[in-house]
Design a protein around this motif. Structure first.
Motif, PDB file in Angstrom:
ATOM      1  N   UNK A   1      -4.116  22.179   3.887  1.00  0.00           N
ATOM      2  CA  UNK A   1      -3.250  23.337   3.875  1.00  0.00           C
ATOM      3  C   UNK A   1      -3.811  24.441   4.771  1.00  0.00           C
ATOM      4  N   UNK A   2      -5.133  24.549   4.866  1.00  0.00           N
ATOM      5  CA  UNK A   2      -5.738  25.602   5.675  1.00  0.00           C
ATOM      6  C   UNK A   2      -5.409  25.435   7.148  1.00  0.00           C
ATOM      7  N   UNK A   3      -5.173  24.230   7.586  1.00  0.00           N
ATOM      8  CA  UNK A   3      -4.847  23.987   8.996  1.00  0.00           C
ATOM      9  C   UNK A   3      -3.352  23.807   9.204  1.00  0.00           C
ATOM     10  N   UNK A   4      -2.579  24.204   8.218  1.00  0.00           N
ATOM     11  CA  UNK A   4      -1.123  24.127   8.274  1.00  0.00           C
ATOM     12  C   UNK A   4      -0.593  22.700   8.348  1.00  0.00           C
ATOM     13  N   UNK A   5      -1.356  21.749   7.796  1.00  0.00           N
ATOM     14  CA  UNK A   5      -0.852  20.392   7.672  1.00  0.00           C
ATOM     15  C   UNK A   5       0.180  20.370   6.566  1.00  0.00           C
ATOM     16  N   UNK A   6       1.147  19.529   6.702  1.00  0.00           N
ATOM     17  CA  UNK A   6       2.175  19.377   5.683  1.00  0.00           C
ATOM     18  C   UNK A   6       1.919  18.078   4.955  1.00  0.00           C
ATOM     19  N   UNK A   7       1.872  18.158   3.635  1.00  0.00           N
ATOM     20  CA  UNK A   7       1.668  16.945   2.844  1.00  0.00           C
ATOM     21  C   UNK A   7       2.961  16.150   2.822  1.00  0.00           C
ATOM     22  N   UNK A   8       2.835  14.860   3.089  1.00  0.00           N
ATOM     23  CA  UNK A   8       3.995  13.969   3.086  1.00  0.00           C
ATOM     24  C   UNK A   8       4.018  13.234   1.763  1.00  0.00           C
ATOM     25  N   UNK A   9       5.150  13.303   1.091  1.00  0.00           N
ATOM     26  CA  UNK A   9       5.289  12.572  -0.159  1.00  0.00           C
ATOM     27  C   UNK A   9       5.521  11.101   0.144  1.00  0.00           C
ATOM     28  N   UNK A  10       5.079  10.255  -0.759  1.00  0.00           N
ATOM     29  CA  UNK A  10       5.315   8.823  -0.596  1.00  0.00           C
ATOM     30  C   UNK A  10       4.024   8.037  -0.576  1.00  0.00           C
ATOM     31  N   UNK A  11       4.168   6.761  -0.285  1.00  0.00           N
ATOM     32  CA  UNK A  11       3.048   5.834  -0.324  1.00  0.00           C
ATOM     33  C   UNK A  11       2.639   5.430   1.080  1.00  0.00           C
ATOM     34  N   UNK A  12       1.429   4.975   1.190  1.00  0.00           N
ATOM     35  CA  UNK A  12       0.933   4.431   2.441  1.00  0.00           C
ATOM     36  C   UNK A  12       0.753   2.927   2.309  1.00  0.00           C
ATOM     37  N   UNK A  13       1.674   2.272   1.655  1.00  0.00           N
ATOM     38  CA  UNK A  13       1.586   0.837   1.428  1.00  0.00           C
ATOM     39  C   UNK A  13       2.613   0.111   2.281  1.00  0.00           C
ATOM     40  N   UNK A  14       2.229  -1.047   2.800  1.00  0.00           N
ATOM     41  CA  UNK A  14       3.173  -1.883   3.537  1.00  0.00           C
ATOM     42  C   UNK A  14       4.033  -2.712   2.592  1.00  0.00           C
ATOM     43  N   UNK A  15       3.462  -3.036   1.419  1.00  0.00           N
ATOM     44  CA  UNK A  15       4.135  -3.953   0.505  1.00  0.00           C
ATOM     45  C   UNK A  15       4.258  -3.359  -0.889  1.00  0.00           C
ATOM     46  N   UNK A  16       5.333  -3.711  -1.538  1.00  0.00           N
ATOM     47  CA  UNK A  16       5.494  -3.348  -2.953  1.00  0.00           C
ATOM     48  C   UNK A  16       4.605  -4.218  -3.825  1.00  0.00           C
ATOM     49  N   UNK A  17       4.338  -5.440  -3.380  1.00  0.00           N
ATOM     50  CA  UNK A  17       3.475  -6.329  -4.156  1.00  0.00           C
ATOM     51  C   UNK A  17       2.884  -7.419  -3.273  1.00  0.00           C
ATOM     52  N   UNK A  18       1.639  -7.757  -3.570  1.00  0.00           N
ATOM     53  CA  UNK A  18       0.971  -8.924  -3.016  1.00  0.00           C
ATOM     54  C   UNK A  18       1.180 -10.040  -4.023  1.00  0.00           C
ATOM     55  N   UNK A  19       1.620 -11.205  -3.558  1.00  0.00           N
ATOM     56  CA  UNK A  19       1.877 -12.326  -4.461  1.00  0.00           C
ATOM     57  C   UNK A  19       0.759 -13.350  -4.315  1.00  0.00           C
TER      58      UNK A  19
ATOM     59  N   UNK B   1     -10.134 -14.791   3.986  1.00  0.00           N
ATOM     60  CA  UNK B   1     -10.602 -13.782   3.029  1.00  0.00           C
ATOM     61  C   UNK B   1     -10.301 -12.365   3.516  1.00  0.00           C
ATOM     62  N   UNK B   2     -10.409 -12.120   4.825  1.00  0.00           N
ATOM     63  CA  UNK B   2     -10.061 -10.805   5.376  1.00  0.00           C
ATOM     64  C   UNK B   2      -8.569 -10.524   5.234  1.00  0.00           C
ATOM     65  N   UNK B   3      -7.743 -11.536   5.480  1.00  0.00           N
ATOM     66  CA  UNK B   3      -6.299 -11.400   5.281  1.00  0.00           C
ATOM     67  C   UNK B   3      -5.987 -11.027   3.831  1.00  0.00           C
ATOM     68  N   UNK B   4      -6.630 -11.698   2.906  1.00  0.00           N
ATOM     69  CA  UNK B   4      -6.389 -11.446   1.481  1.00  0.00           C
ATOM     70  C   UNK B   4      -6.756 -10.011   1.129  1.00  0.00           C
ATOM     71  N   UNK B   5      -7.962  -9.596   1.467  1.00  0.00           N
ATOM     72  CA  UNK B   5      -8.436  -8.253   1.120  1.00  0.00           C
ATOM     73  C   UNK B   5      -7.544  -7.188   1.763  1.00  0.00           C
ATOM     74  N   UNK B   6      -7.266  -7.337   3.043  1.00  0.00           N
ATOM     75  CA  UNK B   6      -6.452  -6.345   3.755  1.00  0.00           C
ATOM     76  C   UNK B   6      -5.053  -6.231   3.157  1.00  0.00           C
ATOM     77  N   UNK B   7      -4.433  -7.363   2.857  1.00  0.00           N
ATOM     78  CA  UNK B   7      -3.068  -7.319   2.344  1.00  0.00           C
ATOM     79  C   UNK B   7      -2.993  -6.867   0.886  1.00  0.00           C
ATOM     80  N   UNK B   8      -4.011  -7.141   0.099  1.00  0.00           N
ATOM     81  CA  UNK B   8      -4.054  -6.584  -1.261  1.00  0.00           C
ATOM     82  C   UNK B   8      -4.179  -5.068  -1.170  1.00  0.00           C
ATOM     83  N   UNK B   9      -5.025  -4.586  -0.275  1.00  0.00           N
ATOM     84  CA  UNK B   9      -5.190  -3.142  -0.108  1.00  0.00           C
ATOM     85  C   UNK B   9      -3.940  -2.469   0.452  1.00  0.00           C
ATOM     86  N   UNK B  10      -3.089  -3.225   1.125  1.00  0.00           N
ATOM     87  CA  UNK B  10      -1.837  -2.701   1.657  1.00  0.00           C
ATOM     88  C   UNK B  10      -0.673  -2.850   0.681  1.00  0.00           C
TER      89      UNK B  10
END
Length: 152
Positions: A1-19, A59-68
């Motif tokens: 806020x001090x630098x006049x950034x605007x907070x964006x509502x919402x998520x930073x996720x690519x997926x609703x769920x990892x299956x 394993x990298x694909x799994x970790x990255x996509x779970x985090x997304x």
């Protein structure tokens, strides 16, 4: 806020769920789960067959996509419990669930007779859904699963 950034509502996720599921259960994933959750309900799911990056370590694909992903769907079957990759995904899900309150939705696709300790603990500490094919029970299954996407 001090630098006049605007907070964006919402998520930073690519997926609703990892299956997380066994390759042996991919017919149910592509024939039942995806058409309902993605096409009918409009959710974006991450499945390894379609969404993993080519050339990256699994394993990298799994970790990255779970985090997304906002949450994880664990689709349990005998094939799931016999898969090393599924066990890896289960361990990651449990860790994130404990450390970050990461939602883990368990779907029992078929009766699982031989469960490891991690899976037994997960089933004791969470409410799960059991797949029932056809009729009112199937409709109830989809309604309950859809309701889990409204949380978090």
């Amino acid at each position: 806020m001090r630098r006049n950034y605007v907070q964006i509502d919402g998520d930073n996720y690519l997926y609703d769920a990892f299956v997380a599921y066994s390759q042996n259960d991919s017919d149910w994933i592509t024939g039942k789960l995806l058409p309902i959750l993605e096409t009918e309900y409009g959710y974006k799911l991450c499945i390894h067959e379609r969404d993993f990056g080519v050339g990256a370590y699994i394993n990298d694909n799994i970790v990255q996509n779970i985090n997304n992903s906002k949450r994880m769907l664990l689709v349990l079957s005998e094939s799931f419990v016999n898969s090393g990759w599924c066990y890896f995904e289960l361990k990651l899900a449990l860790g994130k669930h404990i450390e970050e309150d990461f939602p883990v939705i368990v779907i029992i696709l078929q009766e699982v007779r031989h469960m490891n300790t991690s899976l037994k603990i997960l089933l004791k500490m969470t409410t799960y859904l059991e797949w029932k094919d056809g009729g009112a029970e199937e409709n109830l299954f989809w309604n309950k699963l859809k309701g889990t996407f409204k949380n978090k």
